[in-house]
Each structure stands twice: as structure tokens, then as C-alpha cells.
Enzyme design. Structure first.
Site, PDB file in Angstrom:
ATOM      1  N   ASP A 106      -7.985 -29.200 -34.397  1.00 22.43           N
ATOM      2  CA  ASP A 106      -8.645 -30.498 -34.396  1.00 22.43           C
ATOM      3  C   ASP A 106      -7.761 -31.468 -33.599  1.00 22.43           C
ATOM      4  O   ASP A 106      -6.599 -31.162 -33.287  1.00 22.43           O
ATOM      5  CB  ASP A 106      -8.808 -30.960 -35.844  1.00 22.43           C
ATOM      6  N   ASP A 154      -8.016 -35.689 -33.799  1.00 24.04           N
ATOM      7  CA  ASP A 154      -7.675 -36.915 -34.530  1.00 24.04           C
ATOM      8  C   ASP A 154      -7.135 -36.592 -35.923  1.00 24.04           C
ATOM      9  O   ASP A 154      -7.783 -35.892 -36.702  1.00 24.04           O
ATOM     10  CB  ASP A 154      -8.906 -37.807 -34.667  1.00 24.04           C
ATOM     11  N   ASP A 171      -7.208 -31.489 -40.484  1.00 22.59           N
ATOM     12  CA  ASP A 171      -6.675 -32.449 -41.450  1.00 22.59           C
ATOM     13  C   ASP A 171      -7.714 -32.994 -42.413  1.00 22.59           C
ATOM     14  O   ASP A 171      -7.375 -33.841 -43.243  1.00 22.59           O
ATOM     15  CB  ASP A 171      -6.061 -33.637 -40.698  1.00 22.59           C
TER      16      ASP A 171
END
Length: 230
Positions: free
Chosen positions: A12, A14, A175
Site C-alpha cells: 500500500d 498512504d 496499514d
């Protein structure tokens, strides 16, 4: 790590590789201020990140008591794009340990791909700015034309573009709940990084490993190898 596993590591963007929340926060509040709304706090905007910019805009207006119909949402999204595009990296920073983790994986010849709901207009500039572009021969962004995370489709597309790597031979690093559910739906091993934008405790998301930052990523991946002593 074994030369046979993992064949690929997908990331990922961001909250995993970069802390982009301050720039997103600034653009969001500028958009809201144009209509006499806001401001929202940084923590509130952080909680809205993870399912694409359009979803973030919808959540931001809802947090200010404004429900947008589809046409209104499209218009506000189109207004958000240039606001964020003008300041993609002014306040954004790399997450701890990212540069070292990228170098270690590349040095071992591990194939890597970026899988992010972020719109394509933002991705190339951010990767170039932080020196990450060379690590990602495959990028699947928010304009790829497949359902966004938490659906697994973006991960499957990345694996296909990496030469048809099996999900069982790959690890996804993220995250957020969207990242977790996407990897689990795809049947991939999952590593979650703390300090990102999750609206839920990472320990509750069923990850194979949860790390405080990226500095132990290589070790965590090695421990996930089939047959490894964890």
C-alpha cells in the site's frame, strides 16, 4: 529469505510507505472552506483515508453535516483533485524504515508492486519525489478500472502484471482495514504497519504480523515463510 518465497511483495502507499495525511488534510480543509464548512482536525481526516479520494471527500462533507448526492460528490471530487495535486509532497514524509526495507528487498531480487486506491495523478510524482519509483515495475492505482480495496481485485491485477505470481507466493504490506480485507480475500499473507491510518486496532484485523514500523519488514516476511520457525 528463500529464493523461492515470497515471489512478490505488494505494498500500500498512504500510511504504509508515506505519511501523506498532512497534505491531504490541508487540501480537504481548503475544499470545505470554499463552502463555509470545517475545518476538520488532522486526526479526523486521517480516519477518512484508505478507500480512495472520492470516498474521503464524501466522508469529509458528511462529517460537516452535508450529505452529497452522486452529482455533487463528483463535482467536489473534481474540485479536490487540483487542490491536492498542487501540494502532493509539501508536508508528506516517508514512514520510518521504508528506504531501508525497499533496498533490502530489491537487493534480494524480490519482485515488488504498489497497490493503492490513490488516484493515478498523484502516484508518479510522489514516488519520484521520494526515490521510490525504481522499486515498483508494477503500479496498480485508483484509476486501474477494477474495484478498489477492500476488494481483492487490485491485488490480483498486480500479481498478474508481475508475471502471474500466485497469491500464495506473495505478501501484502499495508496499514488499514481495507488493506487487511483485500489481502485476506485474495488469500495472501498480510503484514500490517502501525502508525498509519487504521480506524480499527491492527491487532483485531487478523494479520500474520503487525510491526511498529518497516524496519523489521524483511525479518517478518522471513518468519512467514512456509515451514519457518516463528
Amino acid at each position: 529469505m528463500s529464493a523461492l518465497w515470497p515471489k512478490a511483495v505488494l505494498f500500500d502507499l498512504d500510511g504504509t510507505l508515506i505519511d501523506s495525511a498532512p497534505d491531504i488534510h490541508a487540501a480537504t480543509n481548503t475544499l470545505l472552506a470554499r463552502e463555509g464548512l470545517g475545518p476538520l482536525s488532522l486526526d479526523v481526516v486521517k480516519s477518512m483515508i484508505g478507500e480512495g479520494t472520492r470516498r474521503l471527500v464524501e466522508r469529509a462533507f458528511a462529517a460537516c453535516g452535508r450529505t452529497l448526492d452522486p452529482a455533487e460528490l463528483s463535482a467536489r471530487y473534481e474540485a479536490m483533485v487540483p487542490l491536492y495535486a498542487a501540494n502532493l509532497t509539501g508536508l508528506t514524509t516517508l514512514m520510518p524504515g521504508v528506504a531501508e526495507a525497499m533496498q533490502a528487498l530489491q537487493g534480494e531480487g524480490t519482485a515488488m508492486a504498489l497497490v493503492t486506491n490513490k488516484p493515478d495523478f498523484a502516484i508518479a510524482e510522489i514516488l519520484q519525489h521520494f526515490g521510490l519509483a525504481r522499486h515498483f515495475p508494477v503500479i496498480v492505482g485508483g484509476d486501474a478500472g477494477v474495484p478498489h480495496k477492500p476488494a481483492p481485485d487490485m491485488l490480483f491485477l498486480a500479481l498478474e502484471r508481475l508475471g502471474g505470481v500466485s497469491a500464495a507466493d506473495a505478501v501484502f504490506v499495508g496499514d488499514s482495514p481495507a488493506d487487511a480485507r483485500s489481502a485476506q480475500a485474495a488469500g495472501m499473507k498480510l503484514v500490517l504497519i502501525e502508525g498509519g491510518y487504521s480506524r480499527e486496532p491492527l491487532a483485531s484485523l487478523g494479520a500474520d504480523a503487525v510491526l511498529p514500523d518497516m524496519r523489521d519488514l524483511r525479518g517478518a516476511i522471513e518468519r512467514l515463510q512456509p515451514g519457518a520457525d516463528r
